[in-house]
Scaffold this motif. Structure first.
Motif, PDB file in Angstrom:
ATOM      1  N   GLU A   1       0.797  -1.225   0.000  1.00  0.00           N
ATOM      2  CA  GLU A   1       0.000   0.000   0.000  1.00  0.00           C
ATOM      3  C   GLU A   1       0.834   1.283   0.000  1.00  0.00           C
ATOM      4  O   GLU A   1       0.298   2.355  -0.240  1.00  0.00           O
ATOM      5  CB  GLU A   1      -0.931   0.010   1.214  1.00  0.00           C
ATOM      6  CG  GLU A   1      -1.953  -1.108   1.183  1.00  0.00           C
ATOM      7  CD  GLU A   1      -2.940  -1.034   2.331  1.00  0.00           C
ATOM      8  OE1 GLU A   1      -2.713  -0.273   3.293  1.00  0.00           O
ATOM      9  OE2 GLU A   1      -3.950  -1.746   2.262  1.00  0.00           O
ATOM     10  N   THR A   2       2.117   1.173   0.285  1.00  0.00           N
ATOM     11  CA  THR A   2       2.948   2.362   0.491  1.00  0.00           C
ATOM     12  C   THR A   2       4.166   2.363  -0.422  1.00  0.00           C
ATOM     13  O   THR A   2       4.883   1.376  -0.513  1.00  0.00           O
ATOM     14  CB  THR A   2       3.428   2.433   1.959  1.00  0.00           C
ATOM     15  OG1 THR A   2       2.294   2.325   2.823  1.00  0.00           O
ATOM     16  CG2 THR A   2       4.161   3.732   2.238  1.00  0.00           C
TER      17      THR A   2
ATOM     18  N   TYR B   1      -0.937   2.190  -5.311  1.00  0.00           N
ATOM     19  CA  TYR B   1      -0.482   2.494  -3.955  1.00  0.00           C
ATOM     20  C   TYR B   1      -1.530   3.380  -3.298  1.00  0.00           C
ATOM     21  O   TYR B   1      -2.212   4.159  -3.968  1.00  0.00           O
ATOM     22  CB  TYR B   1       0.865   3.227  -3.979  1.00  0.00           C
ATOM     23  CG  TYR B   1       2.042   2.350  -4.302  1.00  0.00           C
ATOM     24  CD1 TYR B   1       2.436   1.330  -3.444  1.00  0.00           C
ATOM     25  CD2 TYR B   1       2.781   2.544  -5.465  1.00  0.00           C
ATOM     26  CE1 TYR B   1       3.527   0.523  -3.730  1.00  0.00           C
ATOM     27  CE2 TYR B   1       3.881   1.745  -5.759  1.00  0.00           C
ATOM     28  CZ  TYR B   1       4.242   0.746  -4.887  1.00  0.00           C
ATOM     29  OH  TYR B   1       5.330  -0.046  -5.173  1.00  0.00           O
ATOM     30  N   LYS B   2      -1.647   3.286  -1.979  1.00  0.00           N
ATOM     31  CA  LYS B   2      -2.610   4.105  -1.246  1.00  0.00           C
ATOM     32  C   LYS B   2      -1.961   5.350  -0.647  1.00  0.00           C
ATOM     33  O   LYS B   2      -2.653   6.307  -0.314  1.00  0.00           O
ATOM     34  CB  LYS B   2      -3.268   3.285  -0.142  1.00  0.00           C
ATOM     35  CG  LYS B   2      -4.127   2.185  -0.740  1.00  0.00           C
ATOM     36  CD  LYS B   2      -4.932   1.475   0.294  1.00  0.00           C
ATOM     37  CE  LYS B   2      -5.883   0.578  -0.470  1.00  0.00           C
ATOM     38  NZ  LYS B   2      -6.241  -0.609   0.141  1.00  0.00           N
ATOM     39  N   ARG B   3      -0.637   5.320  -0.522  1.00  0.00           N
ATOM     40  CA  ARG B   3       0.060   6.464   0.049  1.00  0.00           C
ATOM     41  C   ARG B   3       1.497   6.492  -0.447  1.00  0.00           C
ATOM     42  O   ARG B   3       2.044   5.468  -0.841  1.00  0.00           O
ATOM     43  CB  ARG B   3       0.007   6.466   1.571  1.00  0.00           C
ATOM     44  CG  ARG B   3       0.910   5.491   2.261  1.00  0.00           C
ATOM     45  CD  ARG B   3       0.607   5.307   3.738  1.00  0.00           C
ATOM     46  NE  ARG B   3      -0.754   4.904   4.002  1.00  0.00           N
ATOM     47  CZ  ARG B   3      -1.207   3.644   3.883  1.00  0.00           C
ATOM     48  NH1 ARG B   3      -0.409   2.678   3.504  1.00  0.00           N
ATOM     49  NH2 ARG B   3      -2.458   3.368   4.139  1.00  0.00           N
ATOM     50  N   ILE B   4       2.054   7.692  -0.369  1.00  0.00           N
ATOM     51  CA  ILE B   4       3.471   7.887  -0.673  1.00  0.00           C
ATOM     52  C   ILE B   4       4.103   8.527   0.557  1.00  0.00           C
ATOM     53  O   ILE B   4       3.571   9.506   1.090  1.00  0.00           O
ATOM     54  CB  ILE B   4       3.678   8.819  -1.879  1.00  0.00           C
ATOM     55  CG1 ILE B   4       2.913   8.311  -3.105  1.00  0.00           C
ATOM     56  CG2 ILE B   4       5.169   8.967  -2.186  1.00  0.00           C
ATOM     57  CD1 ILE B   4       2.880   9.307  -4.259  1.00  0.00           C
ATOM     58  N   MET B   5       5.214   7.975   0.990  1.00  0.00           N
ATOM     59  CA  MET B   5       5.953   8.581   2.090  1.00  0.00           C
ATOM     60  C   MET B   5       7.312   9.007   1.575  1.00  0.00           C
ATOM     61  O   MET B   5       7.777   8.523   0.546  1.00  0.00           O
ATOM     62  CB  MET B   5       6.067   7.627   3.282  1.00  0.00           C
ATOM     63  CG  MET B   5       6.820   6.332   3.028  1.00  0.00           C
ATOM     64  SD  MET B   5       8.607   6.411   3.204  1.00  0.00           S
ATOM     65  CE  MET B   5       8.788   6.563   4.942  1.00  0.00           C
ATOM     66  N   LEU B   6       7.908   9.924   2.299  1.00  0.00           N
ATOM     67  CA  LEU B   6       9.272  10.325   1.986  1.00  0.00           C
ATOM     68  C   LEU B   6       9.950  10.737   3.281  1.00  0.00           C
ATOM     69  O   LEU B   6       9.288  11.095   4.254  1.00  0.00           O
ATOM     70  CB  LEU B   6       9.307  11.463   0.965  1.00  0.00           C
ATOM     71  CG  LEU B   6       8.697  12.803   1.370  1.00  0.00           C
ATOM     72  CD1 LEU B   6       9.742  13.717   2.011  1.00  0.00           C
ATOM     73  CD2 LEU B   6       8.089  13.477   0.169  1.00  0.00           C
ATOM     74  N   VAL B   7      11.255  10.626   3.274  1.00  0.00           N
ATOM     75  CA  VAL B   7      12.069  11.099   4.390  1.00  0.00           C
ATOM     76  C   VAL B   7      13.006  12.151   3.829  1.00  0.00           C
ATOM     77  O   VAL B   7      13.668  11.940   2.813  1.00  0.00           O
ATOM     78  CB  VAL B   7      12.864   9.942   5.043  1.00  0.00           C
ATOM     79  CG1 VAL B   7      13.787  10.480   6.131  1.00  0.00           C
ATOM     80  CG2 VAL B   7      11.922   8.890   5.597  1.00  0.00           C
ATOM     81  N   THR B   8      13.024  13.302   4.482  1.00  0.00           N
ATOM     82  CA  THR B   8      13.883  14.405   4.070  1.00  0.00           C
ATOM     83  C   THR B   8      14.458  15.044   5.320  1.00  0.00           C
ATOM     84  O   THR B   8      14.332  14.496   6.412  1.00  0.00           O
ATOM     85  CB  THR B   8      13.107  15.422   3.190  1.00  0.00           C
ATOM     86  OG1 THR B   8      14.024  16.343   2.621  1.00  0.00           O
ATOM     87  CG2 THR B   8      12.021  16.135   3.973  1.00  0.00           C
TER      88      THR B   8
END
Length: 156
Positions: free
Chosen positions: A73-74, A108-115
């Motif tokens: 999902e991600t 996909y149900k969501r997109i994440m990112l790390v910054t």
């Protein structure tokens, strides 16, 4: 033009990230190693649920963005870079839109990112595209203390 990467783009993606982040933010060689591992992972997995896109202007590479699978999902957005000479011309926004549309088509149900907080320009684009800051923490990377952030965009 924004196009999917080929193996011929691997060195560009790694080198451009290291050179830009070293010059602008003083990241050390551990950052280059991190980027090399990420890109090598894409190449070795060769998954239809992941991709890297490259800005290509008359054969000259000028930026990139990636989506990799976290779970069913991600997706995770990464490798976001726009040549400083092209900043402000909308290429960053178009790269993010390319990644979002890919995630929508891939279900996909969501997109994440790390910054991190240093990357102010990218953070403005993330916010404009609807990403929400959900978590912050301190970390030591590239011999620097950083405030890292996790952002999420819900697609459903």
């Amino acid at each position: 033009m924004i196009r999917p990467y080929t193996v011929d783009d691997v060195d560009y993606i790694v080198d451009s990230h290291y050179e830009l982040y070293h010059q602008e933010f003083h990241y050390d060689l551990t950052f280059k190693e991190f980027i090399q591992e990420r890109v090598n992972g894409f190449v070795s997995r060769d998954s239809q649920e992941e991709n890297i896109w490259v800005i290509d202007i008359h054969g000259a590479r000028k930026g990139s963005i990636s989506i990799n699978k976290v779970d069913s999902e991600t997706a995770q957005l990464g490798l976001f870079l726009v040549d400083p000479k092209l900043r402000g011309e909308g290429y960053g926004q178009r790269l993010i839109e390319t990644a979002i549309h890919f995630c929508e088509r891939t279900n996909y149900k969501r997109i994440m990112l790390v910054t991190n907080q240093e990357l102010r320009g990218a953070r403005v684009i993330y916010k404009k595209q609807g990403f929400k800051l959900i978590e912050e923490w301190s970390g030591l990377h590239s011999n620097k203390e950083m405030i890292e952030e996790r952002w999420i965009l819900e697609l459903v």
